[in-house]
Design a protein around this motif. Structure first.
Motif, PDB file in Angstrom:
ATOM      1  N   SER A  44      50.842  32.123  29.448  1.00  0.00           N
ATOM      2  CA  SER A  44      50.197  31.356  28.382  1.00  0.00           C
ATOM      3  C   SER A  44      49.739  30.001  28.911  1.00  0.00           C
ATOM      4  O   SER A  44      50.489  29.311  29.620  1.00  0.00           O
ATOM      5  CB  SER A  44      51.158  31.140  27.210  1.00  0.00           C
ATOM      6  OG  SER A  44      51.398  32.355  26.542  1.00  0.00           O
ATOM      7  N   ILE A  45      48.519  29.630  28.554  1.00  0.00           N
ATOM      8  CA  ILE A  45      47.922  28.359  28.980  1.00  0.00           C
ATOM      9  C   ILE A  45      47.615  27.545  27.729  1.00  0.00           C
ATOM     10  O   ILE A  45      46.900  27.997  26.841  1.00  0.00           O
ATOM     11  CB  ILE A  45      46.632  28.601  29.783  1.00  0.00           C
ATOM     12  CG1 ILE A  45      46.931  29.423  31.040  1.00  0.00           C
ATOM     13  CG2 ILE A  45      45.948  27.286  30.129  1.00  0.00           C
ATOM     14  CD1 ILE A  45      47.855  28.752  32.020  1.00  0.00           C
ATOM     15  N   GLU A  46      48.159  26.324  27.678  1.00  0.00           N
ATOM     16  CA  GLU A  46      48.044  25.509  26.470  1.00  0.00           C
ATOM     17  C   GLU A  46      47.220  24.238  26.651  1.00  0.00           C
ATOM     18  O   GLU A  46      46.917  23.553  25.676  1.00  0.00           O
ATOM     19  CB  GLU A  46      49.452  25.157  25.969  1.00  0.00           C
ATOM     20  CG  GLU A  46      50.267  26.396  25.605  1.00  0.00           C
ATOM     21  CD  GLU A  46      51.727  26.077  25.323  1.00  0.00           C
ATOM     22  OE1 GLU A  46      52.157  24.948  25.639  1.00  0.00           O
ATOM     23  OE2 GLU A  46      52.429  26.949  24.810  1.00  0.00           O
ATOM     24  N   ASP A  47      46.896  23.885  27.896  1.00  0.00           N
ATOM     25  CA  ASP A  47      46.054  22.703  28.103  1.00  0.00           C
ATOM     26  C   ASP A  47      45.309  22.810  29.436  1.00  0.00           C
ATOM     27  O   ASP A  47      45.531  23.745  30.213  1.00  0.00           O
ATOM     28  CB  ASP A  47      46.874  21.403  28.031  1.00  0.00           C
ATOM     29  CG  ASP A  47      47.959  21.313  29.097  1.00  0.00           C
ATOM     30  OD1 ASP A  47      47.724  21.762  30.243  1.00  0.00           O
ATOM     31  OD2 ASP A  47      49.044  20.794  28.802  1.00  0.00           O
ATOM     32  N   GLU A  48      44.428  21.867  29.685  1.00  0.00           N
ATOM     33  CA  GLU A  48      43.552  21.922  30.861  1.00  0.00           C
ATOM     34  C   GLU A  48      44.325  21.839  32.175  1.00  0.00           C
ATOM     35  O   GLU A  48      43.965  22.493  33.154  1.00  0.00           O
ATOM     36  CB  GLU A  48      42.506  20.795  30.798  1.00  0.00           C
ATOM     37  CG  GLU A  48      41.418  20.985  29.754  1.00  0.00           C
ATOM     38  CD  GLU A  48      41.845  20.528  28.356  1.00  0.00           C
ATOM     39  OE1 GLU A  48      43.032  20.174  28.153  1.00  0.00           O
ATOM     40  OE2 GLU A  48      40.981  20.522  27.463  1.00  0.00           O
ATOM     41  N   ASN A  49      45.383  21.031  32.206  1.00  0.00           N
ATOM     42  CA  ASN A  49      46.166  20.904  33.443  1.00  0.00           C
ATOM     43  C   ASN A  49      46.813  22.234  33.822  1.00  0.00           C
ATOM     44  O   ASN A  49      46.818  22.622  34.993  1.00  0.00           O
ATOM     45  CB  ASN A  49      47.250  19.825  33.288  1.00  0.00           C
ATOM     46  CG  ASN A  49      46.670  18.428  33.219  1.00  0.00           C
ATOM     47  OD1 ASN A  49      45.574  18.183  33.739  1.00  0.00           O
ATOM     48  ND2 ASN A  49      47.378  17.508  32.585  1.00  0.00           N
ATOM     49  N   GLN A  50      47.355  22.921  32.825  1.00  0.00           N
ATOM     50  CA  GLN A  50      47.963  24.232  33.081  1.00  0.00           C
ATOM     51  C   GLN A  50      46.913  25.236  33.545  1.00  0.00           C
ATOM     52  O   GLN A  50      47.194  26.094  34.391  1.00  0.00           O
ATOM     53  CB  GLN A  50      48.646  24.745  31.811  1.00  0.00           C
ATOM     54  CG  GLN A  50      49.859  23.926  31.394  1.00  0.00           C
ATOM     55  CD  GLN A  50      50.374  24.310  30.013  1.00  0.00           C
ATOM     56  OE1 GLN A  50      49.905  25.269  29.404  1.00  0.00           O
ATOM     57  NE2 GLN A  50      51.349  23.561  29.520  1.00  0.00           N
ATOM     58  N   LEU A  51      45.720  25.120  32.997  1.00  0.00           N
ATOM     59  CA  LEU A  51      44.619  26.006  33.375  1.00  0.00           C
ATOM     60  C   LEU A  51      44.294  25.875  34.860  1.00  0.00           C
ATOM     61  O   LEU A  51      44.164  26.874  35.579  1.00  0.00           O
ATOM     62  CB  LEU A  51      43.386  25.676  32.528  1.00  0.00           C
ATOM     63  CG  LEU A  51      42.104  26.443  32.839  1.00  0.00           C
ATOM     64  CD1 LEU A  51      42.244  27.903  32.464  1.00  0.00           C
ATOM     65  CD2 LEU A  51      40.916  25.819  32.105  1.00  0.00           C
ATOM     66  N   ILE A  52      44.176  24.649  35.331  1.00  0.00           N
ATOM     67  CA  ILE A  52      43.843  24.409  36.738  1.00  0.00           C
ATOM     68  C   ILE A  52      44.987  24.868  37.641  1.00  0.00           C
ATOM     69  O   ILE A  52      44.768  25.516  38.671  1.00  0.00           O
ATOM     70  CB  ILE A  52      43.521  22.917  36.982  1.00  0.00           C
ATOM     71  CG1 ILE A  52      42.342  22.468  36.100  1.00  0.00           C
ATOM     72  CG2 ILE A  52      43.237  22.659  38.449  1.00  0.00           C
ATOM     73  CD1 ILE A  52      41.093  23.313  36.237  1.00  0.00           C
ATOM     74  N   GLU A  53      46.204  24.540  37.250  1.00  0.00           N
ATOM     75  CA  GLU A  53      47.382  24.917  38.048  1.00  0.00           C
ATOM     76  C   GLU A  53      47.500  26.438  38.175  1.00  0.00           C
ATOM     77  O   GLU A  53      47.913  26.966  39.212  1.00  0.00           O
ATOM     78  CB  GLU A  53      48.653  24.356  37.395  1.00  0.00           C
ATOM     79  CG  GLU A  53      49.922  24.633  38.185  1.00  0.00           C
ATOM     80  CD  GLU A  53      51.181  24.213  37.434  1.00  0.00           C
ATOM     81  OE1 GLU A  53      52.265  24.640  37.861  1.00  0.00           O
ATOM     82  OE2 GLU A  53      51.077  23.483  36.433  1.00  0.00           O
ATOM     83  N   ALA A  54      47.120  27.157  37.101  1.00  0.00           N
ATOM     84  CA  ALA A  54      47.273  28.612  37.069  1.00  0.00           C
ATOM     85  C   ALA A  54      46.472  29.313  38.157  1.00  0.00           C
ATOM     86  O   ALA A  54      46.816  30.406  38.606  1.00  0.00           O
ATOM     87  CB  ALA A  54      46.867  29.144  35.698  1.00  0.00           C
ATOM     88  N   ASN A  55      45.403  28.673  38.616  1.00  0.00           N
ATOM     89  CA  ASN A  55      44.552  29.296  39.638  1.00  0.00           C
ATOM     90  C   ASN A  55      45.280  29.515  40.963  1.00  0.00           C
ATOM     91  O   ASN A  55      44.847  30.339  41.773  1.00  0.00           O
ATOM     92  CB  ASN A  55      43.294  28.448  39.863  1.00  0.00           C
ATOM     93  CG  ASN A  55      42.313  28.577  38.705  1.00  0.00           C
ATOM     94  OD1 ASN A  55      42.124  29.665  38.168  1.00  0.00           O
ATOM     95  ND2 ASN A  55      41.705  27.472  38.318  1.00  0.00           N
ATOM     96  N   SER A  56      46.370  28.809  41.177  1.00  0.00           N
ATOM     97  CA  SER A  56      47.115  28.972  42.430  1.00  0.00           C
ATOM     98  C   SER A  56      48.431  29.735  42.231  1.00  0.00           C
ATOM     99  O   SER A  56      49.256  29.792  43.135  1.00  0.00           O
ATOM    100  CB  SER A  56      47.411  27.594  43.037  1.00  0.00           C
ATOM    101  OG  SER A  56      48.207  26.823  42.138  1.00  0.00           O
ATOM    102  N   LEU A  57      48.617  30.324  41.050  1.00  0.00           N
ATOM    103  CA  LEU A  57      49.855  31.051  40.744  1.00  0.00           C
ATOM    104  C   LEU A  57      49.663  32.561  40.899  1.00  0.00           C
ATOM    105  O   LEU A  57      48.554  33.076  40.723  1.00  0.00           O
ATOM    106  CB  LEU A  57      50.309  30.728  39.313  1.00  0.00           C
ATOM    107  CG  LEU A  57      50.698  29.274  39.045  1.00  0.00           C
ATOM    108  CD1 LEU A  57      50.994  29.068  37.561  1.00  0.00           C
ATOM    109  CD2 LEU A  57      51.902  28.865  39.892  1.00  0.00           C
ATOM    110  N   PRO A  58      50.758  33.288  41.184  1.00  0.00           N
ATOM    111  CA  PRO A  58      50.659  34.741  41.405  1.00  0.00           C
ATOM    112  C   PRO A  58      50.632  35.529  40.092  1.00  0.00           C
ATOM    113  O   PRO A  58      51.539  36.317  39.789  1.00  0.00           O
ATOM    114  CB  PRO A  58      51.926  35.043  42.218  1.00  0.00           C
ATOM    115  CG  PRO A  58      52.930  34.046  41.710  1.00  0.00           C
ATOM    116  CD  PRO A  58      52.138  32.791  41.419  1.00  0.00           C
ATOM    117  N   ILE A  59      49.584  35.314  39.295  1.00  0.00           N
ATOM    118  CA  ILE A  59      49.481  35.963  37.984  1.00  0.00           C
ATOM    119  C   ILE A  59      48.208  36.799  37.914  1.00  0.00           C
ATOM    120  O   ILE A  59      47.295  36.636  38.722  1.00  0.00           O
ATOM    121  CB  ILE A  59      49.519  34.939  36.831  1.00  0.00           C
ATOM    122  CG1 ILE A  59      48.476  33.839  37.060  1.00  0.00           C
ATOM    123  CG2 ILE A  59      50.897  34.340  36.685  1.00  0.00           C
ATOM    124  CD1 ILE A  59      48.465  32.753  36.010  1.00  0.00           C
TER     125      ILE A  59
END
Length: 214
Positions: free
Chosen positions: A106-121
Motif C-alpha cells: 500500500s502506498i499512501e503518499d509521494e515519498n512512499q511511491l518513490i521509495e517503492a521503486n527500489s523495493l522487491p514488490i
C-alpha cells in the motif's frame, strides 16, 4: 492476462458463508484476483476464511492474496501477500515468501511511491483514491490527478483502491491504471456475479475510449 484488473477485497464483517457466496459469484462474474482481509486479529478465523477462499479459487486461475499477514499466507500457501506501511518490511517479507509469490504494498503518499521503486514488490496499492467508509484512517485522497501522477512515477503495476464504484470507474480506467480494487460494490451487491460482470464491462468500455483518444 492482467491479474490485477478487477481485484476483489473481501469484507471482514461478512460471515464465512456470505464470504464464500460472494467470492464464488464474483469469480463467476470475472473477478481476476481476490484478497482476503481480516482485521479482527483472530488468526484461526483468518486461516479458516483463507482456506475456504483458496478451495473456491482452485482451478480458476484467480490468485489468492492475503492482507497483512505473512504467517497466514504461508500457512495456507496463498499466491501472495499485500502489506501496509506498518506491516512487516517488504524486504523481509520477500525473503520469507520467496521469489515466486506476489507481493503488493500500500502506498499512501509521494515519498512512499518513490521509495517503492527500489523495493522487491510486484505491484502497488494506491490508497485511497476517493473517500471510503471501509477505510477511515487514510493519509490522503489521491483523486484522478494523483493517480495520473503516480502512474508517471513508477513502472510497477498500480491497483487503485478506495471509494471506487460505477460512477468513477470510467474516469479511472482512462488513466491507464492496471487494476481497480473493489470492496462494497461487489461484496454488498445483491448479485455479486452480475455486479462483477457489469463493472468489468464499464472498465472495458472506458479503456477502449481511452485508447481511441490517445
Amino acid at each position: 492476462m492482467n491479474p490485477y484488473r478487477l481485484y476483489l477485497v473481501t469484507d471482514d464483517q461478512q460471515d464465512l458463508t456470505t464470504l464464500k457466496q460472494v467470492v464464488k459469484q464474483a469469480v463467476a462474474g470475472g473477478v481476476t484476483m481476490v484478497q482476503v482481509r481480516e482485521k479482527h486479529g483472530d488468526i484461526r478465523a483468518f486461516i479458516e476464511r483463507a482456506q475456504a477462499v483458496k478451495a473456491l479459487l482452485k482451478g480458476t486461475g484467480v490468485p489468492l492474496i492475503i492482507n497483512d499477514r505473512i504467517d497466514v499466507a504461508l500457512a495456507v500457501d496463498a499466491d501472495g501477500v499485500h502489506l501496509g506501511q506498518s506491516d512487516m518490511p517488504v524486504t523481509l517479507a520477500r525473503q520469507l515468501i520467496g521469489d515466486h509469490k506476489i507481493l503488493g504494498l500500500s502506498i499512501e503518499d509521494e515519498n512512499q511511491l518513490i521509495e517503492a521503486n527500489s523495493l522487491p514488490i510486484d505491484y502497488l496499492g494506491l490508497s485511497a483514491i476517493f473517500p471510503t467508509a471501509s477505510k477511515t484512517n487514510t493519509k490522503k485522497h489521491w483523486g484522478i490527478e494523483g493517480l495520473k501522477m503516480a502512474l508517471h512515477h513508477t513502472a510497477l503495476p498500480i491497483v487503485a483502491i478506495g471509494g471506487i464504484n460505477e460512477n468513477n470507474i470510467p474516469a479511472l480506467c482512462k488513466t491507464g491504471v492496471q487494476g481497480l480494487a473493489i470492496v462494497s460494490a461487489i461484496c454488498h451487491a445483491q448479485d455479486p456475479k452480475a455486479a462483477s460482470a457489469y463493472l468489468l464491462s464499464l472498465m472495458q468500455h472506458a479503456s477502449e475510449i481511452g485508447e481511441e483518444t490517445d
